[in-house]
Design a protein around this motif. Structure first.
Motif, PDB file in Angstrom:
ATOM      1  N   PHE A  47       4.743   2.108   1.332  1.00  0.00           N
ATOM      2  CA  PHE A  47       5.782   2.733   0.601  1.00  0.00           C
ATOM      3  C   PHE A  47       6.203   3.942   1.305  1.00  0.00           C
ATOM      4  O   PHE A  47       7.535   4.343   1.037  1.00  0.00           O
ATOM      5  N   ARG A  48       5.285   4.695   1.675  1.00  0.00           N
ATOM      6  CA  ARG A  48       5.790   6.172   2.288  1.00  0.00           C
ATOM      7  C   ARG A  48       6.697   5.823   3.640  1.00  0.00           C
ATOM      8  O   ARG A  48       7.782   6.732   3.773  1.00  0.00           O
ATOM      9  N   THR A  57       0.830  -1.323  -0.278  1.00  0.00           N
ATOM     10  CA  THR A  57       0.119  -0.038   0.004  1.00  0.00           C
ATOM     11  C   THR A  57       0.869   1.206   0.073  1.00  0.00           C
ATOM     12  O   THR A  57       2.210   1.297   0.399  1.00  0.00           O
ATOM     13  N   GLU A  58       0.524   2.377  -0.322  1.00  0.00           N
ATOM     14  CA  GLU A  58       0.940   3.667  -0.315  1.00  0.00           C
ATOM     15  C   GLU A  58       1.685   3.955   0.968  1.00  0.00           C
ATOM     16  O   GLU A  58       2.687   4.412   1.257  1.00  0.00           O
ATOM     17  N   ILE A 108       8.755   5.829  -3.792  1.00  0.00           N
ATOM     18  CA  ILE A 108       7.205   5.387  -3.706  1.00  0.00           C
ATOM     19  C   ILE A 108       6.616   5.227  -5.017  1.00  0.00           C
ATOM     20  O   ILE A 108       5.937   4.364  -5.056  1.00  0.00           O
ATOM     21  N   HIS A 109       6.930   5.918  -6.219  1.00  0.00           N
ATOM     22  CA  HIS A 109       6.113   5.685  -7.327  1.00  0.00           C
ATOM     23  C   HIS A 109       6.816   4.533  -7.959  1.00  0.00           C
ATOM     24  O   HIS A 109       5.897   3.696  -8.696  1.00  0.00           O
ATOM     25  N   LYS A 138       5.020   1.521  -6.315  1.00  0.00           N
ATOM     26  CA  LYS A 138       3.352   1.429  -7.026  1.00  0.00           C
ATOM     27  C   LYS A 138       3.685   0.798  -8.215  1.00  0.00           C
ATOM     28  O   LYS A 138       2.885  -0.099  -8.648  1.00  0.00           O
ATOM     29  N   ARG A 140       9.512  10.473  -3.093  1.00  0.00           N
ATOM     30  CA  ARG A 140       8.595  10.272  -4.086  1.00  0.00           C
ATOM     31  C   ARG A 140       8.812   9.416  -5.476  1.00  0.00           C
ATOM     32  O   ARG A 140       8.236   8.666  -5.937  1.00  0.00           O
ATOM     33  N   GLN A 148       1.811  -3.042  -8.897  1.00  0.00           N
ATOM     34  CA  GLN A 148       0.410  -3.058  -9.291  1.00  0.00           C
ATOM     35  C   GLN A 148       0.123  -4.443  -9.959  1.00  0.00           C
ATOM     36  O   GLN A 148       1.044  -4.964 -10.606  1.00  0.00           O
TER      37      GLN A 148
END
Length: 334
Positions: free
Chosen positions: A295-296, A291-292, A324-325, A328, A321, A332
């Motif tokens: 990741f953060r 989840t974000e 995190i990206h 993601k 950032r 996914q």
């Protein structure tokens, strides 16, 4: 550029014997190996590197890219970046490495640049490349003009009071996330060096960038077998879309099962004085939901020890950032 002698080595023992006479290791040595020359020749033109003798290693049988019996991969020191990036096994099992290589330089440079040369790629810090300016990496004890100077693109992790120069390589970041091993042959025999131990922090000796000794020849790099079900990705953030070095980059290799990260390997580029493997981020990711929020936490852990300078404080948030990206995208659903 000063004059120099050029010899061609036809076997590794000959090359090792030639460079074993050097006073120092590879960086700044008076006798240097040359493969593609995409870094060394530039630095010679600027009088940053002034070797007396170049030993051409292009005739050595060190350019193969082959599968290992255990499912891993061996990459010859003289394998060209283009060949490595487009190799079917690399694109299938180590996508992060292919993506990292293709994000760097131009097609022409990738056609010349070698695996070993990339491992030894030197910083793009403007003060290192300008012999009129003080630089502890180029001239130990002269000072670091980047501290308090133009440091927007320089490191925020692994720095010291002597040096804040960034390791510029994209390939090395991917190799760090893949837990590569660098194989070296020298006057003292052969040894295998985990890439995490190959590059050294500047500390009080910024002129020394690797653990190589005089006469050491990189022969190949090995990658372990890919973890079952893993996905890997390289994300690079830069000022322009092509032919530019990273302000921040992230190499991630993750395995997700039932929405949970079971295995993670993370490395950052553009922010460290060496390719920056973040075991802190990996610890925050392992056995946690993809989840974000997770990741953060990982990104915060990766940049916790950042020490920004006068112009590069933005890199802390940018690198977070970026990571995190990248996570993601890598986690996914396919």
């Amino acid at each position: 550029m000063k004059t120099f002698a050029l010899t061609r080595a036809t076997d590794p023992a000959q090359a090792i014997a030639a460079t074993g006479k050097a006073k120092t290791a590879q960086q700044g040595a008076d006798i240097r190996f040359i493969g593609g020359g995409t870094t060394l020749v530039d630095l010679m033109k600027l009088n940053v590197e002034q070797p007396q003798t170049l030993v051409d290693v292009n005739r050595l049988p060190l350019n193969k890219i082959e599968a290992l019996p255990d499912g891993g991969l061996t990459i010859g020191a003289e394998a060209r970046n283009s060949d490595l990036a487009y190799h079917p096994l690399v694109r299938k099992n180590y996508a992060v490495l292919s993506e990292a290589i293709l994000s760097g330089a131009t097609a022409q440079i990738r056609n010349m640049a070698t695996t070993a040369g990339n491992l030894l790629q030197r910083t793009r810090c403007m003060y290192f490349r300008d012999t009129a300016m003080p630089c502890n990496k180029r001239e130990p004890g002269s000072g670091c003009a980047a501290i308090g100077g133009a440091n927007r693109g320089l490191a925020i992790l692994g720095t010291s009071e002597q040096c804040i120069a960034t390791n510029p390589s994209d390939m090395n970041v991917a190799l760090a996330a893949l837990e590569a091993t660098v194989h070296v042959r020298g006057s003292k025999g052969e040894r295998a060096i985990p890439i995490a131990d190959f590059h050294v922090l500047p500390g009080n000796t910024p002129q020394r960038e690797t653990v190589l000794e005089p006469g050491d020849l990189i022969t190949h790099v090995t990658l372990p077998p890919p973890a079952p079900g893993n996905r890997s990705l390289y994300l690079k953030l830069r000022d322009r879309a092509s032919y530019e070095f990273a302000l921040a980059s992230a190499a991630v290799v993750v395995t997700v099962a039932d929405g949970k990260i079971t295995r993670a390997r993370v490395a950052l580029g553009g922010v460290g004085t060496k390719p920056w493997r973040s075991t802190e981020a990996e610890g925050e990711l392992t056995n946690q939901p993809a989840t974000e929020a997770t990741f953060r936490k990982a990104a915060d852990a990766a940049l916790r020890d950042a020490k920004p300078q006068s112009q590069n404080g933005f890199k802390v948030e940018l690198a977070k950032r970026c990571l995190i990206h990248a996570l993601k995208l890598a986690t996914q659903p396919a």
